[in-house]
Design a protein around this motif. Structure first.
Motif, PDB file in Angstrom:
ATOM      1  N   CYS A  24       0.807  -1.232   0.000  1.00 34.32           N
ATOM      2  CA  CYS A  24       0.000   0.000   0.000  1.00 34.32           C
ATOM      3  C   CYS A  24       0.833   1.272   0.000  1.00 34.32           C
ATOM      4  CB  CYS A  24      -0.930   0.008   1.215  1.00 34.32           C
ATOM      5  SG  CYS A  24      -2.354  -1.096   1.057  1.00 34.32           S
ATOM      6  N   ILE A  25       1.564   1.519   1.068  1.00 32.72           N
ATOM      7  CA  ILE A  25       2.156   2.836   1.274  1.00 32.72           C
ATOM      8  C   ILE A  25       3.161   3.223   0.189  1.00 32.72           C
ATOM      9  CG2 ILE A  25       3.389   4.322   2.895  1.00 32.72           C
ATOM     10  CD1 ILE A  25       2.229   2.709   5.154  1.00 32.72           C
ATOM     11  N   PRO A  26       4.015   2.318  -0.312  1.00 33.33           N
ATOM     12  CA  PRO A  26       4.942   2.735  -1.371  1.00 33.33           C
ATOM     13  C   PRO A  26       4.258   2.935  -2.723  1.00 33.33           C
ATOM     14  CG  PRO A  26       5.686   0.715  -0.265  1.00 33.33           C
ATOM     15  CD  PRO A  26       4.254   0.928   0.105  1.00 33.33           C
ATOM     16  N   VAL A  27       3.016   2.446  -2.856  1.00 39.36           N
ATOM     17  CA  VAL A  27       2.350   2.418  -4.156  1.00 39.36           C
ATOM     18  C   VAL A  27       1.191   3.408  -4.249  1.00 39.36           C
ATOM     19  CG1 VAL A  27       1.034   0.958  -5.750  1.00 39.36           C
ATOM     20  CG2 VAL A  27       3.002  -0.002  -4.523  1.00 39.36           C
ATOM     21  N   ASP A  28       0.297   3.374  -3.274  1.00 34.86           N
ATOM     22  CA  ASP A  28      -0.980   4.082  -3.379  1.00 34.86           C
ATOM     23  C   ASP A  28      -0.864   5.585  -3.623  1.00 34.86           C
ATOM     24  OD1 ASP A  28      -1.911   1.592  -2.892  1.00 34.86           O
ATOM     25  OD2 ASP A  28      -2.699   1.995  -0.892  1.00 34.86           O
ATOM     26  N   PRO A  29       0.053   6.304  -2.933  1.00 37.75           N
ATOM     27  CA  PRO A  29       0.114   7.755  -3.180  1.00 37.75           C
ATOM     28  C   PRO A  29       0.394   8.109  -4.637  1.00 37.75           C
ATOM     29  CG  PRO A  29       1.265   7.202  -1.158  1.00 37.75           C
ATOM     30  CD  PRO A  29       0.944   5.899  -1.830  1.00 37.75           C
ATOM     31  N   PHE A  30       1.079   7.224  -5.352  1.00 40.81           N
ATOM     32  CA  PHE A  30       1.407   7.529  -6.742  1.00 40.81           C
ATOM     33  C   PHE A  30       0.218   7.315  -7.671  1.00 40.81           C
ATOM     34  CE2 PHE A  30       5.465   6.819  -4.676  1.00 40.81           C
ATOM     35  CZ  PHE A  30       6.147   7.973  -5.068  1.00 40.81           C
ATOM     36  N   TYR A  31      -0.816   6.620  -7.205  1.00 41.66           N
ATOM     37  CA  TYR A  31      -2.082   6.581  -7.943  1.00 41.66           C
ATOM     38  C   TYR A  31      -2.694   7.972  -7.968  1.00 41.66           C
ATOM     39  CZ  TYR A  31      -2.735   1.596  -8.774  1.00 41.66           C
ATOM     40  OH  TYR A  31      -2.639   0.323  -9.269  1.00 41.66           O
ATOM     41  N   LEU A  32      -2.613   8.655  -6.834  1.00 42.84           N
ATOM     42  CA  LEU A  32      -3.165  10.010  -6.758  1.00 42.84           C
ATOM     43  C   LEU A  32      -2.316  10.982  -7.565  1.00 42.84           C
ATOM     44  CD1 LEU A  32      -5.410  11.698  -5.548  1.00 42.84           C
ATOM     45  CD2 LEU A  32      -3.986  12.048  -3.522  1.00 42.84           C
ATOM     46  N   THR A  33      -0.997  10.817  -7.504  1.00 41.03           N
ATOM     47  CA  THR A  33      -0.101  11.655  -8.294  1.00 41.03           C
ATOM     48  C   THR A  33      -0.416  11.547  -9.777  1.00 41.03           C
ATOM     49  OG1 THR A  33       1.690  11.549  -6.680  1.00 41.03           O
ATOM     50  CG2 THR A  33       2.324  11.956  -8.951  1.00 41.03           C
ATOM     51  N   TRP A  34      -0.657  10.316 -10.229  1.00 39.19           N
ATOM     52  CA  TRP A  34      -0.987  10.075 -11.639  1.00 39.19           C
ATOM     53  C   TRP A  34      -2.322  10.714 -11.994  1.00 39.19           C
ATOM     54  CZ3 TRP A  34      -5.132   7.277 -13.678  1.00 39.19           C
ATOM     55  CH2 TRP A  34      -5.075   7.004 -15.054  1.00 39.19           C
ATOM     56  N   LYS A  35      -3.323  10.516 -11.157  1.00 36.58           N
ATOM     57  CA  LYS A  35      -4.660  11.042 -11.430  1.00 36.58           C
ATOM     58  C   LYS A  35      -4.666  12.568 -11.399  1.00 36.58           C
ATOM     59  CE  LYS A  35      -9.097  10.486 -12.181  1.00 36.58           C
ATOM     60  NZ  LYS A  35      -9.595   9.908 -13.441  1.00 36.58           N
ATOM     61  N   ALA A  36      -3.843  13.160 -10.545  1.00 33.19           N
ATOM     62  CA  ALA A  36      -3.825  14.620 -10.404  1.00 33.19           C
ATOM     63  C   ALA A  36      -3.410  15.303 -11.705  1.00 33.19           C
ATOM     64  CB  ALA A  36      -2.882  15.016  -9.275  1.00 33.19           C
ATOM     65  N   ARG A  37      -2.591  14.620 -12.509  1.00 30.70           N
ATOM     66  CA  ARG A  37      -2.149  15.224 -13.770  1.00 30.70           C
ATOM     67  C   ARG A  37      -3.328  15.503 -14.701  1.00 30.70           C
ATOM     68  NH1 ARG A  37       1.875  10.632 -14.228  1.00 30.70           N
ATOM     69  NH2 ARG A  37       3.477  11.142 -12.665  1.00 30.70           N
ATOM     70  N   GLU A  38      -4.374  14.683 -14.584  1.00 29.91           N
ATOM     71  CA  GLU A  38      -5.575  14.894 -15.399  1.00 29.91           C
ATOM     72  C   GLU A  38      -6.221  16.241 -15.098  1.00 29.91           C
ATOM     73  OE1 GLU A  38      -9.984  12.865 -15.600  1.00 29.91           O
ATOM     74  OE2 GLU A  38      -8.270  11.519 -15.322  1.00 29.91           O
ATOM     75  N   PHE A  39      -5.975  16.734 -13.885  1.00 31.49           N
ATOM     76  CA  PHE A  39      -6.568  18.003 -13.454  1.00 31.49           C
ATOM     77  C   PHE A  39      -5.521  19.119 -13.389  1.00 31.49           C
ATOM     78  CE2 PHE A  39      -9.118  14.513 -11.934  1.00 31.49           C
ATOM     79  CZ  PHE A  39     -10.401  14.904 -12.238  1.00 31.49           C
ATOM     80  N   ASN A  40      -4.400  18.891 -14.107  1.00 29.56           N
ATOM     81  CA  ASN A  40      -3.331  19.880 -14.204  1.00 29.56           C
ATOM     82  C   ASN A  40      -2.827  20.304 -12.824  1.00 29.56           C
ATOM     83  OD1 ASN A  40      -1.561  21.516 -15.680  1.00 29.56           O
ATOM     84  ND2 ASN A  40      -2.919  23.301 -15.531  1.00 29.56           N
ATOM     85  N   TYR A  41      -2.632  19.309 -11.964  1.00 23.35           N
ATOM     86  CA  TYR A  41      -2.140  19.573 -10.604  1.00 23.35           C
ATOM     87  C   TYR A  41      -0.941  18.685 -10.320  1.00 23.35           C
ATOM     88  CZ  TYR A  41      -2.018  20.622  -5.640  1.00 23.35           C
ATOM     89  OH  TYR A  41      -1.617  21.034  -4.410  1.00 23.35           O
ATOM     90  N   HIS A  42       0.076  19.293  -9.738  1.00 20.46           N
ATOM     91  CA  HIS A  42       1.316  18.577  -9.416  1.00 20.46           C
ATOM     92  C   HIS A  42       1.386  18.341  -7.915  1.00 20.46           C
ATOM     93  CE1 HIS A  42       5.380  17.158  -9.801  1.00 20.46           C
ATOM     94  NE2 HIS A  42       5.878  18.140  -9.081  1.00 20.46           N
ATOM     95  N   THR A  43       1.355  17.077  -7.495  1.00 23.04           N
ATOM     96  CA  THR A  43       1.351  16.729  -6.061  1.00 23.04           C
ATOM     97  C   THR A  43       2.780  16.755  -5.522  1.00 23.04           C
ATOM     98  OG1 THR A  43       1.379  14.395  -6.689  1.00 23.04           O
ATOM     99  CG2 THR A  43      -0.764  15.368  -6.180  1.00 23.04           C
ATOM    100  N   ARG A  44       3.268  17.943  -5.248  1.00 19.41           N
ATOM    101  CA  ARG A  44       4.679  18.131  -4.894  1.00 19.41           C
ATOM    102  C   ARG A  44       5.061  17.436  -3.589  1.00 19.41           C
ATOM    103  NH1 ARG A  44       4.014  24.434  -5.160  1.00 19.41           N
ATOM    104  NH2 ARG A  44       1.961  23.688  -4.531  1.00 19.41           N
TER     105      ARG A  44
END
Length: 445
Positions: free
Chosen positions: A283-303
């Motif tokens: 979970c922890i090493p993987v899941d946050p990068f699902y959100l990072t990927w999805k955020a690009r669709e909304f032109n947002y960079h999860t810094r």
């Protein structure tokens, strides 16, 4: 429209009645760390359960009553199988017999750190072949917000059946914490978000019949999907903070573990997270990068998420660097040294080494010419970097022979008194020696 509304109520009430009376047949797709415990709990609750998996080895083990998941009680699985409450199969046509099915398949990242939803997609397509009216489908696999509505729902509706009218669809994230002695599948609260209110109600009824934990209903699958990502991103970022503090404290000559213990004496406004050799698990090493990927669709960079990932991913290299520094004090190089790693599992007292930072540590040490020995109280054999490895038995002679011993997983089964006594040098990345006498050649992350 009125007819559809009446039909929806009739189908949902019929399924709720079957769930309440325990006459419903339940399916679970994916018999791994999430699916098998869930299947066993549903069987223990009184339902007939059919488990689906593509691995014949798992199917044979389940049908033989042989447990392979640490969070499942061996006797529970055996009893459920022997009494006909639980069986496993690779034949997806049996989905036609189930009233509700949960999808519990892996959702890894691909080589580009993007979500790999192929397992969810293939499972949904199998369900769609046998989808029938009045059936509940619940996605439990951790994934990005929108998966249930954007991926699963269209596949199921391609059959001609309508979600919320002919069948019911919801998302309910798994919250398994392997090795947790206090919370398990049975008593951990559940979050449920359905496509419609009827979908939510049916899914809520199922979990209330199976679990002791409360069921928290949210307004949509996307809220439930985001909730799960937020949970693990919270941990991901706070562990990164603890790891960064550990690196800084190392340079300043301050014991970061003592700092954290002092900080957690405050009864509010602080939650203790601890450093370590890196992140592991499903979970922890993987899941946050699902959100990072999805955020690009909304032109947002999860810094913040990406920075936390950089910090956590750098810890295995930092551990190897510290091993080199400790060996240098003995006038030895990593090249040619025997490095004894204690633990390959990603956390204490479990047999799961998925995404374990120890795998990266092994790779880095071997690239630098070290001979690596590994012991683990819960794992005998494993694969790392495409190579098979075998764990050796922990003995005083082996500890004494190694140039440096490194505690990479703080299993309670290790003999820490002996380890402290016999080690030429001892590097503790988990504070496993906190309750034991420290030798002069002891180094703490």
């Amino acid at each position: 429209m009125i007819t559809e509304s009446i039909q929806t109520n009739e189908l949902s009430e019929q399924l709720i009645d079957k769930l309440n009376k325990k006459t419903a047949v339940i399916g679970v797709i994916g018999l791994g760390y999430v699916g098998l415990p869930l299947a066993v709990e549903k069987a223990k609750a009184g339902y007939k359960v059919i488990g689906f998996d593509v691995q014949e080895k798992k199917i044979d083990m389940v049908n033989s009553g042989f447990n392979y998941i640490g969070d499942v009680v061996d006797e529970d699985l055996r009893f459920m199988v022997e009494n006909g409450q639980l069986r496993a199969t690779s034949d997806y046509s049996f989905i036609s017999e189930v009233d509700a099915v949960a999808i519990c398949v892996p959702t890894p990242l691909d080589v580009y750190q993007q979500p790999d939803t192929s397992y969810v997609e293939s499972s949904t397509k199998e369900i769609s072949r046998f989808l029938h009216k009045g059936m509940l489908v619940v996605l439990e696999s951790t994934t990005y917000p929108g998966t249930t509505e954007e991926l699963v729902k269209p596949i199921l509706e391609a059959t001609g059946l309508t979600c919320g009218t002919d069948f019911f669809l919801a998302y309910s994230p798994e919250r398994v914490d392997p090795g947790n002695k206090s919370f398990n599948t049975k008593n951990t609260p559940k979050v449920v978000g359905g496509i419609t209110s009827a979908c939510s109600k049916v899914a809520q009824t199922l979990y209330e019949q199976v679990l002791d934990g409360s069921v928290h209903v949210v307004s949509s699958p996307s809220v439930a999907e985001m909730e799960k990502i937020y949970e693990n991103t919270f941990r991901h970022i706070n562990i990164a903070l603890a790891n960064e503090m550990a690196v800084l404290c190392d340079r300043m000559g301050i014991n970061v573990w003592e700092v954290i213990d002092a900080a957690k004496s405050k009864p509010y406004g602080f939650m203790a997270f601890y450093p370590g050799p890196g992140l592991g698990g499903h979970c922890i090493p993987v899941d946050p990068f699902y959100l990072t990927w999805k955020a690009r669709e909304f032109n947002y960079h999860t810094r913040l998420i990406e920075l936390a990932g950089e910090i956590n991913n750098s810890m295995p290299e930092f551990v190897v660097q510290k091993i080199g520094e400790i060996l240098n004090r003995q006038k030895k190089a990593i090249n040619g040294a025997v490095v004894y790693l204690l633990g390959v599992a990603y956390k204490k007292d479990i047999d799961d080494y998925r995404e374990s930072p120890v795998l990266k540590i092994i790779e880095e040490l071997e690239e630098r010419g070290a001979t690596v020995w590994i012991s683990d109280t819960h794992i005998q054999n494993f694969k790392a970097n495409g190579k098979p490895y075998e764990c050796i038995g922990l003995t005083e002679e082996r500890v004494a022979e190694a140039d440096i011993t490194v505690i990479t997983t703080d299993h309670t089964g290790f003999d820490y008194e002996m380890i402290g006594r016999a080690s030429k040098s001892l590097f503790d990345t988990r504070n496993g020696m906190k309750n034991y006498d420290k030798p002069d050649n002891y180094y703490l992350l």
